[in-house]
Design an enzyme around this catalytic site. Structure first.
Site, PDB file in Angstrom:
ATOM      1  N   PHE A 131       0.829  -1.210   0.000  1.00  0.00           N
ATOM      2  CA  PHE A 131       0.000   0.000   0.000  1.00  0.00           C
ATOM      3  C   PHE A 131       0.866   1.264   0.000  1.00  0.00           C
ATOM      4  O   PHE A 131       0.341   2.375   0.013  1.00  0.00           O
ATOM      5  CB  PHE A 131      -0.893   0.046   1.254  1.00  0.00           C
ATOM      6  CG  PHE A 131      -2.013  -0.958   1.259  1.00  0.00           C
ATOM      7  CD1 PHE A 131      -2.315  -1.713   0.144  1.00  0.00           C
ATOM      8  CD2 PHE A 131      -2.784  -1.137   2.407  1.00  0.00           C
ATOM      9  CE1 PHE A 131      -3.351  -2.639   0.153  1.00  0.00           C
ATOM     10  CE2 PHE A 131      -3.829  -2.054   2.436  1.00  0.00           C
ATOM     11  CZ  PHE A 131      -4.100  -2.810   1.307  1.00  0.00           C
ATOM     12  N   SER A 132       2.188   1.117   0.016  1.00  0.00           N
ATOM     13  CA  SER A 132       3.082   2.263   0.169  1.00  0.00           C
ATOM     14  C   SER A 132       2.922   3.326  -0.922  1.00  0.00           C
ATOM     15  O   SER A 132       2.876   4.524  -0.604  1.00  0.00           O
ATOM     16  CB  SER A 132       4.540   1.796   0.234  1.00  0.00           C
ATOM     17  OG  SER A 132       4.775   1.057   1.409  1.00  0.00           O
ATOM     18  N   LYS A 140      15.764  -6.982   3.837  1.00  0.00           N
ATOM     19  CA  LYS A 140      16.057  -6.082   4.945  1.00  0.00           C
ATOM     20  C   LYS A 140      17.431  -6.335   5.579  1.00  0.00           C
ATOM     21  O   LYS A 140      18.041  -5.410   6.122  1.00  0.00           O
ATOM     22  CB  LYS A 140      14.963  -6.167   6.009  1.00  0.00           C
ATOM     23  CG  LYS A 140      13.632  -5.596   5.561  1.00  0.00           C
ATOM     24  CD  LYS A 140      12.624  -5.543   6.690  1.00  0.00           C
ATOM     25  CE  LYS A 140      11.317  -4.903   6.232  1.00  0.00           C
ATOM     26  NZ  LYS A 140      10.357  -4.741   7.347  1.00  0.00           N
ATOM     27  N   GLY A 154       8.760 -15.955  13.350  1.00  0.00           N
ATOM     28  CA  GLY A 154       9.676 -15.581  12.295  1.00  0.00           C
ATOM     29  C   GLY A 154      11.006 -15.088  12.825  1.00  0.00           C
ATOM     30  O   GLY A 154      11.095 -14.630  13.981  1.00  0.00           O
ATOM     31  N   GLY A 200      13.212 -13.164  10.525  1.00  0.00           N
ATOM     32  CA  GLY A 200      13.737 -12.280   9.488  1.00  0.00           C
ATOM     33  C   GLY A 200      14.020 -10.887  10.006  1.00  0.00           C
ATOM     34  O   GLY A 200      14.036 -10.631  11.220  1.00  0.00           O
ATOM     35  N   GLY A 201      14.224  -9.946   9.060  1.00  0.00           N
ATOM     36  CA  GLY A 201      14.573  -8.579   9.435  1.00  0.00           C
ATOM     37  C   GLY A 201      13.521  -7.882  10.269  1.00  0.00           C
ATOM     38  O   GLY A 201      13.846  -7.134  11.199  1.00  0.00           O
ATOM     39  N   LEU A 260       1.839  -8.302  11.514  1.00  0.00           N
ATOM     40  CA  LEU A 260       2.462  -7.202  10.787  1.00  0.00           C
ATOM     41  C   LEU A 260       1.923  -7.061   9.364  1.00  0.00           C
ATOM     42  O   LEU A 260       2.113  -6.035   8.722  1.00  0.00           O
ATOM     43  CB  LEU A 260       3.986  -7.379  10.740  1.00  0.00           C
ATOM     44  CG  LEU A 260       4.775  -6.669  11.855  1.00  0.00           C
ATOM     45  CD1 LEU A 260       4.355  -7.163  13.223  1.00  0.00           C
ATOM     46  CD2 LEU A 260       6.282  -6.874  11.664  1.00  0.00           C
ATOM     47  N   TYR A 277      -0.699  -6.235   6.513  1.00  0.00           N
ATOM     48  CA  TYR A 277      -1.814  -5.291   6.438  1.00  0.00           C
ATOM     49  C   TYR A 277      -2.676  -5.500   5.199  1.00  0.00           C
ATOM     50  O   TYR A 277      -3.701  -4.842   5.034  1.00  0.00           O
ATOM     51  CB  TYR A 277      -1.299  -3.844   6.473  1.00  0.00           C
ATOM     52  CG  TYR A 277      -0.287  -3.530   5.390  1.00  0.00           C
ATOM     53  CD1 TYR A 277      -0.688  -3.183   4.105  1.00  0.00           C
ATOM     54  CD2 TYR A 277       1.081  -3.588   5.661  1.00  0.00           C
ATOM     55  CE1 TYR A 277       0.237  -2.908   3.119  1.00  0.00           C
ATOM     56  CE2 TYR A 277       2.016  -3.311   4.680  1.00  0.00           C
ATOM     57  CZ  TYR A 277       1.587  -2.973   3.410  1.00  0.00           C
ATOM     58  OH  TYR A 277       2.509  -2.710   2.427  1.00  0.00           O
ATOM     59  N   GLY A 290      -1.051  -4.764  10.581  1.00  0.00           N
ATOM     60  CA  GLY A 290       0.136  -3.922  10.516  1.00  0.00           C
ATOM     61  C   GLY A 290      -0.050  -2.575   9.852  1.00  0.00           C
ATOM     62  O   GLY A 290       0.948  -1.881   9.581  1.00  0.00           O
TER      63      GLY A 290
END
Length: 265
Positions: free
Chosen positions: A19-20, A68, A138, A140-141, A225, A227, A248
């Protein structure tokens, strides 16, 4: 000659869920800023150098799954938070006299802190007391940023992975356990569950982490996290067992606002 608008971007793979662009481009229009935010799906992080060369108007970009951590070796500088977390989700592109410098930041920490604080403030009650322990799904980053934020809130945590053999350096930590190690007692003690994996993210909306959801109760909080979709399968299952849930989106907006402040410095 009409000058080209300044550009910002999101890199990752895949990016169909994001959605950024909608968020940033809407902000640009409202504030009358001559800029555009675009998606750049990279086949590998090694494609970053070529992308930057082909985008001379690029002044900053965000980083999402799965780059990331990998992006750090491609950067010139790191801020203190990103260095501590070992993951970057925001990069400032500094162009000066033909030289390009990339500085990495982590705004996931600030975004998650704001979103989690709001979530708990709105939902802590006698039946949902403040959680003192958390399970992070998780390794990850994003999980590293979540852990750093939880440290600030004095909430103890464990990371969950399908296999410690796949967790890289993190597998050596006593804080990493496998899903198969979970017990009803452990889940009862850790009343905040945070999903940092992409399981359930659009378009694979019927997926969920391999968590024993049947052990959740009305005393638990579940923070996903993801969304997109706004209600993941994991959120629906958690709510069915009485847990308070959130997605998120609030974190996305908070970390995006923090990224914009960095790019404007």
């Amino acid at each position: 000659m009409v000058s080209k608008p300044v550009q910002y971007a999101l890199i990752g793979n895949p990016l169909g869920h994001s959605f950024s662009p909608e968020y940033f481009n809407s902000m640009f229009r409202e504030k009358g800023i001559q800029a555009e935010y675009v998606l750049r799906q990279l086949p590998s992080i090694d494609a970053l150098t070529e992308m930057i060369e082909k985008m001379p108007e690029l002044r900053g970009f965000n980083v999402t799954i799965p780059y990331k951590r990998d992006i750090i070796s491609h950067l010139d500088k790191l801020d203190e938070t990103a260095s501590h977390v070992g993951a970057v989700n925001t990069v400032k592109v500094i162009r000066d006299n033909g030289k390009t410098t990339l500085k990495g930041y982590n705004t996931d920490v600030a975004g998650f802190l704001r979103a989690l604080t709001k979530f708990l403030k709105e939902n802590v009650s006698e039946s949902h007391p403040y959680p003192e322990r958390a399970l992070i799904l998780g390794t990850g980053g994003a999980s590293a940023a979540v852990a750093y934020a939880l440290d600030k809130l004095n909430i103890k945590y464990l990371f969950l992975t399908r296999s410690k053999k796949l967790s890289g350096q993190m597998c050596q930590s006593e804080k990493v356990i496998e899903y198969s190690d979970l017990s009803p007692e452990l889940i009862y003690e850790h009343r905040l569950i945070i999903n940092t994996t992409p399981a359930g993210m659009y378009p694979d909306t019927l997926a969920a982490p391999p968590f024993p959801w049947e052990y959740l109760s009305k005393h638990h909080f579940f923070f996903d996290l993801i969304y997109n979709p706004t209600q993941t399968l994991a959120m629906r299952i958690s709510a069915a067992h009485g847990a308070k849930t959130t997605n998120g989106l609030e974190m996305l907006h908070a970390q995006a606002d923090a990224a914009w402040e960095i790019w404007q410095k």
